[in-house]
Design an enzyme around this catalytic site. Structure first.
Site, PDB file in Angstrom:
ATOM      1  N   ASP A  51      24.105 -87.161  57.097  1.00 26.93           N
ATOM      2  CA  ASP A  51      24.155 -87.535  58.515  1.00 26.93           C
ATOM      3  C   ASP A  51      24.557 -89.005  58.653  1.00 26.93           C
ATOM      4  O   ASP A  51      24.774 -89.502  59.753  1.00 26.93           O
ATOM      5  CB  ASP A  51      22.842 -87.213  59.238  1.00 26.93           C
ATOM      6  CG  ASP A  51      21.633 -87.873  58.604  1.00 26.93           C
ATOM      7  OD1 ASP A  51      21.790 -88.646  57.642  1.00 26.93           O
ATOM      8  OD2 ASP A  51      20.502 -87.609  59.087  1.00 26.93           O
ATOM      9  N   SER A  52      24.721 -89.693  57.489  1.00 29.28           N
ATOM     10  CA  SER A  52      25.310 -91.038  57.501  1.00 29.28           C
ATOM     11  C   SER A  52      26.738 -90.979  58.037  1.00 29.28           C
ATOM     12  O   SER A  52      27.337 -92.025  58.308  1.00 29.28           O
ATOM     13  CB  SER A  52      25.280 -91.660  56.105  1.00 29.28           C
ATOM     14  OG  SER A  52      25.814 -90.770  55.140  1.00 29.28           O
ATOM     15  N   ASP A  90      23.163 -82.356  55.408  1.00 33.57           N
ATOM     16  CA  ASP A  90      21.979 -82.843  56.125  1.00 33.57           C
ATOM     17  C   ASP A  90      21.711 -82.016  57.375  1.00 33.57           C
ATOM     18  O   ASP A  90      22.622 -81.759  58.170  1.00 33.57           O
ATOM     19  CB  ASP A  90      22.188 -84.304  56.557  1.00 33.57           C
ATOM     20  CG  ASP A  90      21.499 -85.281  55.629  1.00 33.57           C
ATOM     21  OD1 ASP A  90      20.466 -84.916  55.038  1.00 33.57           O
ATOM     22  OD2 ASP A  90      22.002 -86.415  55.496  1.00 33.57           O
ATOM     23  N   LYS A 120      19.729 -80.361  53.354  1.00 34.19           N
ATOM     24  CA  LYS A 120      18.746 -81.402  53.036  1.00 34.19           C
ATOM     25  C   LYS A 120      17.925 -81.675  54.300  1.00 34.19           C
ATOM     26  O   LYS A 120      18.482 -81.773  55.399  1.00 34.19           O
ATOM     27  CB  LYS A 120      19.436 -82.689  52.557  1.00 34.19           C
ATOM     28  CG  LYS A 120      18.470 -83.851  52.302  1.00 34.19           C
ATOM     29  CD  LYS A 120      19.077 -84.931  51.428  1.00 34.19           C
ATOM     30  CE  LYS A 120      19.989 -85.899  52.141  1.00 34.19           C
ATOM     31  NZ  LYS A 120      19.378 -86.671  53.246  1.00 34.19           N
ATOM     32  N   GLU A 122      14.864 -84.263  55.807  1.00 33.94           N
ATOM     33  CA  GLU A 122      14.071 -85.482  55.625  1.00 33.94           C
ATOM     34  C   GLU A 122      12.607 -85.217  55.968  1.00 33.94           C
ATOM     35  O   GLU A 122      12.313 -84.555  56.966  1.00 33.94           O
ATOM     36  CB  GLU A 122      14.588 -86.607  56.538  1.00 33.94           C
ATOM     37  CG  GLU A 122      15.920 -87.162  56.115  1.00 33.94           C
ATOM     38  CD  GLU A 122      16.348 -88.374  56.943  1.00 33.94           C
ATOM     39  OE1 GLU A 122      15.533 -88.925  57.709  1.00 33.94           O
ATOM     40  OE2 GLU A 122      17.524 -88.772  56.817  1.00 33.94           O
ATOM     41  N   GLU A 189      14.700 -92.496  48.635  1.00 31.81           N
ATOM     42  CA  GLU A 189      15.503 -93.626  49.104  1.00 31.81           C
ATOM     43  C   GLU A 189      14.659 -94.888  49.213  1.00 31.81           C
ATOM     44  O   GLU A 189      13.588 -94.871  49.833  1.00 31.81           O
ATOM     45  CB  GLU A 189      16.130 -93.268  50.470  1.00 31.81           C
ATOM     46  CG  GLU A 189      17.006 -94.374  51.036  1.00 31.81           C
ATOM     47  CD  GLU A 189      17.927 -93.913  52.168  1.00 31.81           C
ATOM     48  OE1 GLU A 189      17.971 -92.693  52.463  1.00 31.81           O
ATOM     49  OE2 GLU A 189      18.593 -94.790  52.748  1.00 31.81           O
TER      50      GLU A 189
HETATM   51  O1  KIV Z   1      23.004 -89.342  54.920  1.00 35.00           O
HETATM   52  C1  KIV Z   1      23.054 -89.876  53.800  1.00 35.00           C
HETATM   53  O2  KIV Z   1      24.066 -90.464  53.390  1.00 35.00           O
HETATM   54  C2  KIV Z   1      21.877 -89.814  52.958  1.00 35.00           C
HETATM   55  C3  KIV Z   1      21.904 -90.580  51.676  1.00 35.00           C
HETATM   56  C4  KIV Z   1      21.649 -92.001  51.933  1.00 35.00           C
HETATM   57  C5  KIV Z   1      20.983 -90.023  50.667  1.00 35.00           C
HETATM   58  O3  KIV Z   1      20.916 -89.177  53.287  1.00 35.00           O
END
Ligand code: KIV
Length: 271
Positions: A51-52, A90, A120, A122, A189
């Site tokens: 989600d980055s 994500d 993934k 969180e 992280e």
């Molecule tokens: O969204 C992302 O890039 C991440 C990484 C920093 C692990 O969750």
């Protein structure tokens, strides 16, 4: 809309065996077809459609704004470029904050509409009901503990997490719960290296660190950061493998110059 779903060479079983054999796992983000093709071709084991993308691709200051439709767009583009690596996507902010059915529906959309290999999520114990529901549907889930950017407004900043004993103990407990629930891996992280190593030794599943030291089973970085495309961003944990910002700026500058002076295109470059 469903897409073709295929099992790529790297599977959850491959990743478990890598931990067992002591082989390190290399993971990077990707958000589009061309980058995913390069990253996969270079031999990466795991690709994260993070989600980055909200930061890197869309210019937001947090990861919160990315929508399910947007992450599905990025993930389906990535999957089309990947032959070998395991692709994990994500779950966007909000998809796991309510009831389990909402989380399951979001995970099923990701799997059906992108052809990715897993999701993934969180968070620790508080996310377990959603994580278990998604796992029960046969969808591989990766955990994410420590600095969890979707909770940035609660955390109050992007600093090191779990420095204090209470937070470290909760993280260790959460990691064990995620492992016992059946997650296939765990991202940690920005936590102290000693804690990450302790977690890695105490859980059955592979751990992947970002700013979590060398004791993890693997490492992940945001691909634009490690390629030096994000000029101002240089946290201590980031090793920059190229300076693409300089290379691209120089190349584009030369193109601008050539167009302006009329030397591009030349006789060989036209029909
Ligand atoms: O969204 C992302 O890039 C991440 C990484 C920093 C692990 O969750």
């Amino acid at each position: 809309m469903s897409v073709e779903s295929k099992v790529r060479s790297v599977t959850t079983a491959t990743l478990a065996k890598m931990k067992h054999d002591g082989e390190k796992i290399a993971m990077l983000t990707a958000y589009d077809f061309t980058m995913a093709k390069i990253v996969d071709g270079a031999g990466i084991d795991l690709i994260l459609v993070g989600d980055s993308a909200a930061n890197v691709m869309a210019g937001h200051t947090t990861t919160l704004p990315i929508t399910l439709d947007e992450i599905i767009y990025h993930a389906s583009s990535v999957v089309r470029g990947v032959e070998r690596a395991f692709v994990v996507v994500d779950m966007p902010f909000g998809t796991c904050s309510g009831d389990e059915k909402t989380a399951l529906d979001a995970a099923i959309r990701i799997m059906k509409e992108t052809g990715a290999d897993g999701v993934k999520i969180e968070g620790g114990e508080e996310m377990l009901p959603c994580i278990k529901k998604v796992l029960a549907a046969g969808i591989p889930v990766m955990g994410h503990l420590g600095l969890t950017p979707q909770s940035i407004h609660q955390l109050g900043g992007y600093g090191l997490r779990a420095k204090e004993e209470a937070e470290a103990a909760k993280l260790l407990h959460d990691a064990q719960l995620l492992s016992e629930a059946g997650c296939f891996g765990l991202v940690m992280e920005k936590i102290p290296a000693a804690l990450a190593e302790r977690v890695t030794k105490s859980v059955a599943i592979p751990t992947i660190g970002i700013g979590a030291g060398a004791g993890c089973n693997g490492q992940v970085l945001v691909v634009h950061d490690m390629l030096g495309m994000n000029k101002g961003f240089k946290p201590k944990f980031l090793r920059q493998y190229a300076d693409l910002h300089t290379i691209m700026t120089e190349a584009i500058g030369r193109y601008v110059g050539d167009v302006k002076e009329g030397s591009f295109p030349n006789a060989a470059e036209q029909y």
